[in-house]
Scaffold this motif. Structure first.
Motif, PDB file in Angstrom:
ATOM      1  N   PHE A 170     -18.767 -36.303 -37.741  1.00  0.00           N
ATOM      2  CA  PHE A 170     -19.836 -37.311 -37.882  1.00  0.00           C
ATOM      3  C   PHE A 170     -21.205 -36.695 -37.611  1.00  0.00           C
ATOM      4  O   PHE A 170     -22.228 -37.308 -37.856  1.00  0.00           O
ATOM      5  CB  PHE A 170     -19.594 -38.501 -36.941  1.00  0.00           C
ATOM      6  CG  PHE A 170     -19.323 -38.080 -35.523  1.00  0.00           C
ATOM      7  CD1 PHE A 170     -18.022 -37.996 -35.048  1.00  0.00           C
ATOM      8  CD2 PHE A 170     -20.376 -37.756 -34.669  1.00  0.00           C
ATOM      9  CE1 PHE A 170     -17.771 -37.586 -33.753  1.00  0.00           C
ATOM     10  CE2 PHE A 170     -20.123 -37.350 -33.371  1.00  0.00           C
ATOM     11  CZ  PHE A 170     -18.812 -37.263 -32.913  1.00  0.00           C
ATOM     12  N   GLU A 171     -21.266 -35.492 -37.071  1.00  0.00           N
ATOM     13  CA  GLU A 171     -22.527 -34.862 -36.696  1.00  0.00           C
ATOM     14  C   GLU A 171     -23.250 -34.304 -37.917  1.00  0.00           C
ATOM     15  O   GLU A 171     -22.640 -33.594 -38.717  1.00  0.00           O
ATOM     16  CB  GLU A 171     -22.252 -33.729 -35.695  1.00  0.00           C
ATOM     17  CG  GLU A 171     -23.501 -33.040 -35.200  1.00  0.00           C
ATOM     18  CD  GLU A 171     -24.498 -34.025 -34.629  1.00  0.00           C
ATOM     19  OE1 GLU A 171     -24.221 -34.619 -33.581  1.00  0.00           O
ATOM     20  OE2 GLU A 171     -25.573 -34.217 -35.248  1.00  0.00           O
ATOM     21  N   THR A 172     -24.533 -34.625 -38.035  1.00  0.00           N
ATOM     22  CA  THR A 172     -25.284 -34.149 -39.207  1.00  0.00           C
ATOM     23  C   THR A 172     -26.440 -33.206 -38.839  1.00  0.00           C
ATOM     24  O   THR A 172     -27.198 -32.789 -39.710  1.00  0.00           O
ATOM     25  CB  THR A 172     -25.861 -35.345 -39.999  1.00  0.00           C
ATOM     26  OG1 THR A 172     -26.625 -36.141 -39.085  1.00  0.00           O
ATOM     27  CG2 THR A 172     -24.775 -36.187 -40.614  1.00  0.00           C
ATOM     28  N   SER A 173     -26.588 -32.882 -37.551  1.00  0.00           N
ATOM     29  CA  SER A 173     -27.701 -31.998 -37.148  1.00  0.00           C
ATOM     30  C   SER A 173     -27.527 -30.583 -37.670  1.00  0.00           C
ATOM     31  O   SER A 173     -28.506 -29.872 -37.885  1.00  0.00           O
ATOM     32  CB  SER A 173     -27.800 -31.914 -35.625  1.00  0.00           C
ATOM     33  OG  SER A 173     -27.834 -33.180 -35.073  1.00  0.00           O
ATOM     34  N   THR A 174     -26.274 -30.176 -37.803  1.00  0.00           N
ATOM     35  CA  THR A 174     -25.992 -28.865 -38.379  1.00  0.00           C
ATOM     36  C   THR A 174     -25.261 -29.110 -39.707  1.00  0.00           C
ATOM     37  O   THR A 174     -24.788 -30.217 -39.968  1.00  0.00           O
ATOM     38  CB  THR A 174     -25.084 -28.039 -37.446  1.00  0.00           C
ATOM     39  OG1 THR A 174     -23.968 -28.840 -37.063  1.00  0.00           O
ATOM     40  CG2 THR A 174     -25.836 -27.579 -36.196  1.00  0.00           C
ATOM     41  N   ARG A 175     -25.154 -28.059 -40.503  1.00  0.00           N
ATOM     42  CA  ARG A 175     -24.542 -28.235 -41.832  1.00  0.00           C
ATOM     43  C   ARG A 175     -23.064 -28.606 -41.708  1.00  0.00           C
ATOM     44  O   ARG A 175     -22.557 -29.469 -42.432  1.00  0.00           O
ATOM     45  CB  ARG A 175     -24.719 -26.934 -42.623  1.00  0.00           C
ATOM     46  CG  ARG A 175     -24.373 -27.041 -44.070  1.00  0.00           C
ATOM     47  CD  ARG A 175     -24.753 -25.760 -44.802  1.00  0.00           C
ATOM     48  NE  ARG A 175     -24.326 -25.810 -46.184  1.00  0.00           N
ATOM     49  CZ  ARG A 175     -24.228 -24.742 -46.968  1.00  0.00           C
ATOM     50  NH1 ARG A 175     -24.560 -23.547 -46.500  1.00  0.00           N
ATOM     51  NH2 ARG A 175     -23.833 -24.855 -48.214  1.00  0.00           N
ATOM     52  N   PHE A 176     -22.379 -27.905 -40.800  1.00  0.00           N
ATOM     53  CA  PHE A 176     -20.995 -28.239 -40.440  1.00  0.00           C
ATOM     54  C   PHE A 176     -20.884 -28.082 -38.937  1.00  0.00           C
ATOM     55  O   PHE A 176     -21.759 -27.476 -38.316  1.00  0.00           O
ATOM     56  CB  PHE A 176     -19.997 -27.285 -41.135  1.00  0.00           C
ATOM     57  CG  PHE A 176     -20.009 -27.386 -42.633  1.00  0.00           C
ATOM     58  CD1 PHE A 176     -19.244 -28.338 -43.294  1.00  0.00           C
ATOM     59  CD2 PHE A 176     -20.813 -26.548 -43.388  1.00  0.00           C
ATOM     60  CE1 PHE A 176     -19.275 -28.444 -44.680  1.00  0.00           C
ATOM     61  CE2 PHE A 176     -20.856 -26.645 -44.774  1.00  0.00           C
ATOM     62  CZ  PHE A 176     -20.080 -27.601 -45.420  1.00  0.00           C
ATOM     63  N   THR A 177     -19.816 -28.614 -38.332  1.00  0.00           N
ATOM     64  CA  THR A 177     -19.623 -28.440 -36.891  1.00  0.00           C
ATOM     65  C   THR A 177     -18.717 -27.236 -36.679  1.00  0.00           C
ATOM     66  O   THR A 177     -17.575 -27.224 -37.150  1.00  0.00           O
ATOM     67  CB  THR A 177     -18.972 -29.704 -36.291  1.00  0.00           C
ATOM     68  OG1 THR A 177     -19.854 -30.809 -36.518  1.00  0.00           O
ATOM     69  CG2 THR A 177     -18.722 -29.541 -34.801  1.00  0.00           C
ATOM     70  N   HIS A 200     -22.474 -20.502 -42.241  1.00  0.00           N
ATOM     71  CA  HIS A 200     -22.282 -21.771 -42.958  1.00  0.00           C
ATOM     72  C   HIS A 200     -22.277 -23.001 -42.048  1.00  0.00           C
ATOM     73  O   HIS A 200     -22.796 -24.042 -42.442  1.00  0.00           O
ATOM     74  CB  HIS A 200     -21.064 -21.685 -43.880  1.00  0.00           C
ATOM     75  CG  HIS A 200     -21.321 -20.754 -45.037  1.00  0.00           C
ATOM     76  ND1 HIS A 200     -21.075 -19.406 -44.949  1.00  0.00           N
ATOM     77  CD2 HIS A 200     -21.865 -20.970 -46.251  1.00  0.00           C
ATOM     78  CE1 HIS A 200     -21.453 -18.831 -46.100  1.00  0.00           C
ATOM     79  NE2 HIS A 200     -21.924 -19.759 -46.899  1.00  0.00           N
ATOM     80  N   PRO A 201     -21.738 -22.922 -40.817  1.00  0.00           N
ATOM     81  CA  PRO A 201     -21.864 -24.097 -39.949  1.00  0.00           C
ATOM     82  C   PRO A 201     -23.306 -24.315 -39.491  1.00  0.00           C
ATOM     83  O   PRO A 201     -23.759 -25.457 -39.379  1.00  0.00           O
ATOM     84  CB  PRO A 201     -20.952 -23.777 -38.765  1.00  0.00           C
ATOM     85  CG  PRO A 201     -20.800 -22.291 -38.776  1.00  0.00           C
ATOM     86  CD  PRO A 201     -20.873 -21.898 -40.222  1.00  0.00           C
ATOM     87  N   ALA A 202     -24.047 -23.227 -39.260  1.00  0.00           N
ATOM     88  CA  ALA A 202     -25.422 -23.354 -38.763  1.00  0.00           C
ATOM     89  C   ALA A 202     -26.288 -24.070 -39.799  1.00  0.00           C
ATOM     90  O   ALA A 202     -26.987 -25.038 -39.479  1.00  0.00           O
ATOM     91  CB  ALA A 202     -25.989 -21.977 -38.440  1.00  0.00           C
ATOM     92  N   ASP A 206     -32.136 -20.099 -37.453  1.00  0.00           N
ATOM     93  CA  ASP A 206     -32.357 -20.008 -35.999  1.00  0.00           C
ATOM     94  C   ASP A 206     -31.139 -20.449 -35.182  1.00  0.00           C
ATOM     95  O   ASP A 206     -31.014 -20.064 -34.024  1.00  0.00           O
ATOM     96  CB  ASP A 206     -33.633 -20.744 -35.565  1.00  0.00           C
ATOM     97  CG  ASP A 206     -33.685 -22.163 -36.063  1.00  0.00           C
ATOM     98  OD1 ASP A 206     -32.903 -22.512 -36.978  1.00  0.00           O
ATOM     99  OD2 ASP A 206     -34.505 -22.948 -35.550  1.00  0.00           O
ATOM    100  N   TYR A 207     -30.229 -21.212 -35.757  1.00  0.00           N
ATOM    101  CA  TYR A 207     -29.008 -21.592 -35.019  1.00  0.00           C
ATOM    102  C   TYR A 207     -27.943 -20.490 -35.052  1.00  0.00           C
ATOM    103  O   TYR A 207     -26.993 -20.517 -34.273  1.00  0.00           O
ATOM    104  CB  TYR A 207     -28.374 -22.851 -35.608  1.00  0.00           C
ATOM    105  CG  TYR A 207     -29.160 -24.129 -35.406  1.00  0.00           C
ATOM    106  CD1 TYR A 207     -30.039 -24.289 -34.333  1.00  0.00           C
ATOM    107  CD2 TYR A 207     -29.013 -25.193 -36.286  1.00  0.00           C
ATOM    108  CE1 TYR A 207     -30.753 -25.464 -34.166  1.00  0.00           C
ATOM    109  CE2 TYR A 207     -29.722 -26.377 -36.119  1.00  0.00           C
ATOM    110  CZ  TYR A 207     -30.593 -26.499 -35.063  1.00  0.00           C
ATOM    111  OH  TYR A 207     -31.284 -27.662 -34.900  1.00  0.00           O
TER     112      TYR A 207
END
Ligand code: PEP
Ligand code: MN
Length: 266
Positions: A170-177, A200-202, A206-207
């Motif tokens: 459900f998290e959308t802050s990153t591209r994938f969790t 790809h998750p970042a 910067d993440y």
């Protein structure tokens, strides 16, 4: 599965305390672009280069990769810089072509459940035992991912590297969790090494630093990192690719952590 089959790969990744870095651009765009990345990887004394020739893009109008010309660039560059190469195979019809240019195959997240492709690739590599980096489906459980890997191994190639690359939540802050727990879980449940794709998750450059530090510290056997000489101009995944400078800094940071763990980056 015999010990003999597993020896070369699993023991090579763990008992030698080496953490392999698969770095390179999302897509191979030109000879100049790929050579700049190769030069950087070589200067850091790393040994593998990645790059997409056939791209599984979500949008059919997006850049689909250069295809065979990209593979030609990959093979020539890998040879002149003394690096090993890995690229994705999207479809069973591409297996022979990709095989003639690369040192390892990648199966992407969107193909984890493409069982006919997995069987064809396992069969095709059953005598060469060429490594297959097998990404987790973005909506697959670890159990489903491990079960799917058996479509490859059942055909005769056990030289598999499992690759966690982020899952849909459900998290959308990153591209994938990024499911970092996949590292200890796979180490417990599987004989195969685990790679963590930290780009790809970042979804943004910067993440990538924190995810890479976490992946290494969690005990991952290898990391996949996207690097581009000019990320702003990249034809795919431009936001998440590290510049050459950023990549050098990251490798310096990771070497400190690796040293503390009694490991070395290769
Ligand atoms: C890639 O590694 O370039 C790629 C497309 O990855 P994924 O299959 O994880 O999206
Ligand atoms: Mn990418």
């Amino acid at each position: 599965m015999t010990n003999k089959t597993l020896q070369g790969f699993f023991k090579g990744d763990t008992q030698n305390n080496e953490v392999r870095i698969y770095a390179g651009p999302c897509s191979i765009e030109s000879k100049e672009q790929f050579e700049q990345v190769a030069e950087c990887i070589k200067s850091l004394k790393l040994s593998w280069i990645r790059g997409g020739a056939f791209k599984p893009r979500t949008n059919p109008h997006a850049f689909q990769g250069l295809g065979e010309p990209a593979l030609e660039i990959m093979a020539a560059t890998a040879q002149s810089y003394g690096l090993k190469s890995i690229s994705e195979v999207l479809d069973a019809s591409q297996i022979e072509l990709v095989d003639s240019y690369v040192d390892a195959f990648q199966i992407g997240t969107r193909n984890m459940s493409n069982f006919s492709l997995l069987k064809a690739l396992g069969r095709h590599t059953s005598s060469s035992l060429k490594p297959i980096l097998f990404k987790r489906g973005m909506a697959a459980t670890i159990a489903e991912w491990l079960a799917a890997s058996e479509y490859i191994s059942y055909e005769g190639n056990h030289n598999i590297v499992l690759c966690e690359r982020g899952i849909r939540t459900f998290e959308t802050s990153t591209r994938f969790t990024l499911d970092i727990s996949a590292v200890p879980v796979v180490h417990r449940l599987s004989v195969y090494p685990i790679c963590v794709d930290v780009s790809h998750p970042a979804g943004q450059a910067d993440y990538v630093f924190a995810l890479a530090r976490a992946a290494l510290a969690s005990g991952a056997d290898s990391l996949m990192i996207e690097v581009h000489p000019n990320p702003g101009e990249a034809k795919s995944d431009s936001l998440q690719q590290l510049s050459l400078e950023q990549f050098k800094h990251l490798i310096e940071e990771l070497r400190i952590i690796a040293h503390a763990m009694g490991k070395q980056l290769v």
